[in-house]
Design a protein around this motif. Sequence first.
Motif, PDB file in Angstrom:
ATOM      1  N   HIS A  44      76.557  34.735  49.539  1.00  0.00           N
ATOM      2  CA  HIS A  44      76.930  35.836  48.477  1.00  0.00           C
ATOM      3  C   HIS A  44      78.257  36.665  48.831  1.00  0.00           C
ATOM      4  O   HIS A  44      78.661  36.255  50.023  1.00  0.00           O
ATOM      5  CB  HIS A  44      75.820  36.927  49.107  1.00  0.00           C
ATOM      6  N   VAL A  89      81.458  39.207  47.361  1.00  0.00           N
ATOM      7  CA  VAL A  89      82.263  40.375  46.388  1.00  0.00           C
ATOM      8  C   VAL A  89      83.630  39.967  46.711  1.00  0.00           C
ATOM      9  O   VAL A  89      84.321  40.183  47.679  1.00  0.00           O
ATOM     10  CB  VAL A  89      81.664  41.740  47.073  1.00  0.00           C
ATOM     11  N   CYS A 133      85.475  44.107  50.697  1.00  0.00           N
ATOM     12  CA  CYS A 133      85.089  43.001  49.890  1.00  0.00           C
ATOM     13  C   CYS A 133      85.029  41.970  50.641  1.00  0.00           C
ATOM     14  O   CYS A 133      86.008  41.680  51.565  1.00  0.00           O
ATOM     15  CB  CYS A 133      85.919  42.997  48.772  1.00  0.00           C
ATOM     16  N   THR A 134      84.161  40.845  50.237  1.00  0.00           N
ATOM     17  CA  THR A 134      84.508  39.413  51.239  1.00  0.00           C
ATOM     18  C   THR A 134      85.510  38.922  50.826  1.00  0.00           C
ATOM     19  O   THR A 134      86.355  38.144  51.904  1.00  0.00           O
ATOM     20  CB  THR A 134      83.230  38.713  50.562  1.00  0.00           C
ATOM     21  N   ARG A 142      85.941  46.753  43.019  1.00  0.00           N
ATOM     22  CA  ARG A 142      84.969  45.760  43.175  1.00  0.00           C
ATOM     23  C   ARG A 142      84.930  44.849  41.811  1.00  0.00           C
ATOM     24  O   ARG A 142      84.534  45.374  40.759  1.00  0.00           O
ATOM     25  CB  ARG A 142      83.543  46.519  43.462  1.00  0.00           C
ATOM     26  N   GLU A 175      81.275  39.572  41.349  1.00  0.00           N
ATOM     27  CA  GLU A 175      80.088  39.088  42.686  1.00  0.00           C
ATOM     28  C   GLU A 175      79.813  37.499  42.347  1.00  0.00           C
ATOM     29  O   GLU A 175      79.607  37.203  41.404  1.00  0.00           O
ATOM     30  CB  GLU A 175      79.040  39.936  42.542  1.00  0.00           C
ATOM     31  N   PHE A 206      76.853  34.842  43.948  1.00  0.00           N
ATOM     32  CA  PHE A 206      75.562  34.623  44.679  1.00  0.00           C
ATOM     33  C   PHE A 206      75.029  33.460  44.224  1.00  0.00           C
ATOM     34  O   PHE A 206      75.257  32.730  43.194  1.00  0.00           O
ATOM     35  CB  PHE A 206      74.743  35.925  44.220  1.00  0.00           C
ATOM     36  N   ILE A 259      78.583  33.566  39.078  1.00  0.00           N
ATOM     37  CA  ILE A 259      79.555  34.472  39.496  1.00  0.00           C
ATOM     38  C   ILE A 259      79.575  35.662  38.272  1.00  0.00           C
ATOM     39  O   ILE A 259      78.987  35.329  37.100  1.00  0.00           O
ATOM     40  CB  ILE A 259      81.003  34.092  39.166  1.00  0.00           C
ATOM     41  N   LEU A 282      81.730  42.520  37.447  1.00  0.00           N
ATOM     42  CA  LEU A 282      81.247  43.956  37.636  1.00  0.00           C
ATOM     43  C   LEU A 282      81.659  44.765  36.837  1.00  0.00           C
ATOM     44  O   LEU A 282      82.206  45.987  36.977  1.00  0.00           O
ATOM     45  CB  LEU A 282      81.577  44.049  38.989  1.00  0.00           C
ATOM     46  N   GLU A 301      78.613  36.550  33.240  1.00  0.00           N
ATOM     47  CA  GLU A 301      78.096  35.922  34.327  1.00  0.00           C
ATOM     48  C   GLU A 301      77.851  34.402  33.723  1.00  0.00           C
ATOM     49  O   GLU A 301      77.978  33.930  32.583  1.00  0.00           O
ATOM     50  CB  GLU A 301      76.531  36.363  34.405  1.00  0.00           C
TER      51      GLU A 301
END
Length: 431
Positions: free
Chosen positions: A21, A23, A30-31, A42, A45, A47, A55, A58, A73
């Motif tokens: 996961h 972001v 955020c990652t 943000r 994302e 996952f 992906i 957001l 997505e």
Amino acid sequence: MALLEINDQDSPASRVEIADHAVIGRLRECTVQLREPHASRRHAELFKRGDDWYIMDLDTRNGTLVNGKAITESRLASGDVITIGKATIIFHEKPPLEVHAGEVVGGYDIIDEISRSSYSRVCRVTKPGNSRQMIMKIFDRAAFGAGIESLMATVRTLALVNHPAIATIYEVNPQGDHPYYVGEYVQGRTLAEMIATEVRIPPDRAKSIAIHAADGLLVAHSRGIIHGNLKPRNIMVGLAGEIKLVDFGGMCRVPGQAFTGIPYYVAPEQILGNPIDLRTDVYSLGAILYCMLSGSPMFTGRSDEEIVQKHLTEPPHDLTLLVPGLPVELCRIVERMVAKEPAARFQSTQELINVLRVRTQAAPPIPVIPVCEAPRPPAREAAAERSISPVAAFFAGIIVILLLLTTFIGARELGHMVRERLNAPQDAAEE
């Protein structure tokens, strides 16, 4: 495990490994933290869903692109490019190819890694029982994309070519997840390093390099091979000054797509995704020759997009004005090489070579006039040569005056004698 290769706004390239996961956004937590101003706090994302990676945007104002297409997505595959504003993130479902000194690949011993990209590694290698050093270029098939088969076919054809201006290909292995080829190791430096050191290459030397490179291209073109990735980094200058072309076929990676590489030497048709031919290489070689003569790329800008746009719409600065004293004919040849339309360029590599060899004589030197000796117009010089010196004029004046006095005195005597003769009969009659 997945790996992200990140190229962000004004930041050095970086890599982030993620387990399941992540972001992406501008927030510190955020990652993947971006500095790109078009990214939201943000933004997206990443996952895992089952065994696959996805992906999701957001709900951002500027959106998220995957391989150039806006998504809400999308499922991800190795080599996919995520774009947020001007930041790009290359997704690898597994860590990309890694090669280390001491490893054995295809029976070759890896000495060290020379360079790397998101889809390949270039290593210096030797083979047991042979002390000769060679170059091995190893590709990550998944990261390279569909163009890998075309690239390897180009390299196989190039292996049949034997020319002093083309680095020799010894072996080609197109199989497996990591196809590779082994070629000649050229001791020396790249033309890019030479330009960085010397800034401007003298015209005769620059012309010589261009002719030798064109000689190599001529042989490749005769075999149906277009370099397609010609730039100073792909022209090697050996220890004895010899020129070697390397890394043919680089543009096979993006067939039919818009150009995505370094834009300083790319032809307009590559940018637009149009078919390329030998005239594409002529353009790139012209841009390289321009850089050698001027000391900087033909077009520069604050972003790749700005440079690309200049290739499409703007003429380059006139070399004769940019660097006074360059041979005018050589500058005009460069102008023709980098014409926007392929039809306006040289239509064959041989034609280009002939023109470079025959029509690039040095410009005549500009005469230098000494400050202490101002030139005189020809008419005044002739008049000066015909004029009389002051001494001669003085004596000539005295002579003229004497002649006038003599004439005056003689005239008085003559008049006196005439009067005497006229008066003589009258006097006699009176007596």
